[in-house]
Design an enzyme around this catalytic site. Structure first.
Site, PDB file in Angstrom:
ATOM      1  CE1 TYR A 141     110.522  -9.945  19.678  1.00 42.69           C
ATOM      2  CE2 TYR A 141     111.833 -11.944  19.542  1.00 42.69           C
ATOM      3  CZ  TYR A 141     111.745 -10.558  19.602  1.00 42.69           C
ATOM      4  OH  TYR A 141     112.889  -9.815  19.576  1.00 42.69           O
ATOM      5  CE  LYS A 191     112.333   1.469  30.527  1.00 44.04           C
ATOM      6  NZ  LYS A 191     113.526   2.270  30.814  1.00 44.04           N
ATOM      7  CG  ASP A 223     116.955   1.886  30.782  1.00 41.04           C
ATOM      8  OD1 ASP A 223     116.820   0.977  31.622  1.00 41.04           O
ATOM      9  OD2 ASP A 223     116.440   3.000  30.922  1.00 41.04           O
ATOM     10  CG  ASP A 247     116.133 -11.041  19.578  1.00 36.63           C
ATOM     11  OD1 ASP A 247     117.270 -11.394  19.214  1.00 36.63           O
ATOM     12  OD2 ASP A 247     115.182 -10.911  18.794  1.00 36.63           O
ATOM     13  CG  ASP A 251     122.372 -10.372  18.332  1.00 37.26           C
ATOM     14  OD1 ASP A 251     122.229 -11.548  18.738  1.00 37.26           O
ATOM     15  OD2 ASP A 251     122.211 -10.033  17.148  1.00 37.26           O
TER      16      ASP A 251
END
Ligand code: NAD
Length: 369
Positions: A141, A191, A223, A247, A251
């Site tokens: 970001y 990852k 994942d 992020d 959620d």
């Protein structure tokens, strides 16, 4: 203890839920003998109306002086087509940057009374209790170079995922210190089978872990973590991950709690000379223009954010526990807002706040004998 707190109610239901959060904070301070020093400032749409800026200098000054900041929510539909620097949400990004809050904590837990509100089967969710620690000021970001260039088939977009050892170390320490106060387990998510960035992440997390021999560390690829969060949420205690992964995963974790109105969050920075950790506390939800001004907003996420503030910024774990217990009691009583689908008439925002404050006082009386 002196609690030096800035309050930024913001827009829409932000003002309504913050009023209830303050009710509970005042009651807690009075019951446990703490001195509350409150200041109030402008952020978001209300700040644009009054000063032309979403994060006015006066608010910046107040935030830098306070040990902790409680925020409601920002956003007003009238600004939906405004340029980014004139939107209420810009205030949110600016205050996070100004306070350098690099660790975002999102506690996710199931409440017995809300098990049926989760889309997952009761036995999977019942007892789930985790904290997702998301790195908040680095990664994709913020990395450069970034941008869109070229035309036609050659048009290309670039974002850069960058982390320094220091950024990984400081957020890892937050996660391990939290785990020490909980079930002593950290799951680091990356990852590393594909990304060099994640390889550095994993290496540094392992190094930091060596200083916390009492905390168990495991690693999951992002994942697989996304799958395990819904298959086996109870396996998690503290989940540590970088900005983008956090992020998305946080959620996903939110579905465990039943309603977005239930979820608190805490964003932490370094310690102040007073010993308090700089912190920004806000419910996860937005300003909900569809229900604003109607007394329908669930204030429990904002009230949970007060508990998080007492726990993380001031180390007042008994006080935080009292608020969590009082909240659980209100959920069990069925006196809840419409989003939690009570059997009888839904309670108003203020009625829920009053009920939590009352339950808090009963809890304190019962536990100080
Ligand atoms: P939202 O979270 O405001 O609302 C989504 C849905 O959830 C709505 O139906 C709303 O009524 C419901 N809801 C949210 N909080 C609730 C609560 N406490 N009790 C009961 N129901 C609740 O998200 P949105 O509608 O996408 O965004 C509205 C505005 O809020 C936008 O301007 C957006 O940019 C802003 N926003 C701000 C923040 C923040 O301040 N941290 C976060 C998200 C969105």
């Amino acid at each position: 203890m002196k609690l030096n707190v800035l309050v930024l109610p913001g827009d829409g239901i932000g003002t309504e839920v913050t009023a209830e959060a303050l009710k509970v904070l005042r009651e807690t301070a009075s019951l446990y003998g703490h001195q509350l020093v409150l200041s109030e400032g402008l952020l978001g749409g209300v700040a644009i109306h009054q000063t032309g800026m979403p994060f006015p200098d006066e608010t910046r000054k107040l935030a830098l002086e306070a040990d902790a900041t409680i925020m409601g929510a920002v956003g007003l539909p009238e600004f939906d087509n405004a340029p980014p620097e004139k939107r209420p949400e810009r205030g949110l990004l600016e205050i996070r940057k100004a306070l350098e809050v690099f660790a975002n904590l999102r506690p996710v837990r199931s409440y017995k009374a809300l098990l049926n509100s989760s889309p997952l089967k009761n036995h999977l969710v019942d007892g789930a209790d985790m904290i997702i620690v998301r790195e908040l000021t680095g990664g994709l970001y913020y990395g450069t170079p970034r941008g869109i260039s070229g035309n036609g088939n050659e048009e290309r977009a670039v974002n850069t995922m960058v982390y320094t050892r220091r950024e990984i170390e400081r957020v890892s320490h937050v996660a391990f210190q939290l785990a020490r106060k909980r079930r002593k387990k950290v799951t680091s998510v990356d990852k590393s089978n594909v990304l060099e960035n994640s390889q550095l992440w994993r290496k540094v997390v392992v190094e930091v872990a060596s200083g916390y021999g009492d905390v168990q560390l495991d690693h999951l690829l992002v994942d697989n973590c996304a799958m395990q969060l819904v298959l086996s949420p109870k396996r998690f205690d503290v989940v540590l991950t970088e900005n983008l992964f956090g992020d998305i995963l946080s959620d996903e974790g939110a579905v465990l709690a039943g309603s977005i109105g239930m979820l608190p969050s805490a964003s932490l920075g370094d310690k102040r000379p007073s010993g308090a950790s700089v912190g920004l506390y806000e419910p996860v939800h937005g300003s909900a223009p569809d229900i604003a001004g109607q007394g329908k907003a669930n204030p429990l996420g904002a009230i949970g954010s007060v508990a998080a503030m007492l726990e993380y910024s001031f180390g007042l774990t008994d006080e935080a526990r009292a608020i969590y217990e009082a909240t659980e009691e209100i959920l069990n009583s069925g006196k809840v807002t419409a989003d939690l689908k009570p059997e009888g008439k839904p309670a108003s925002t203020a009625e829920v706040g009053d009920a939590v404050a009352k339950a808090l006082s009963a809890y304190k009386a019962a536990n100080s004998k």
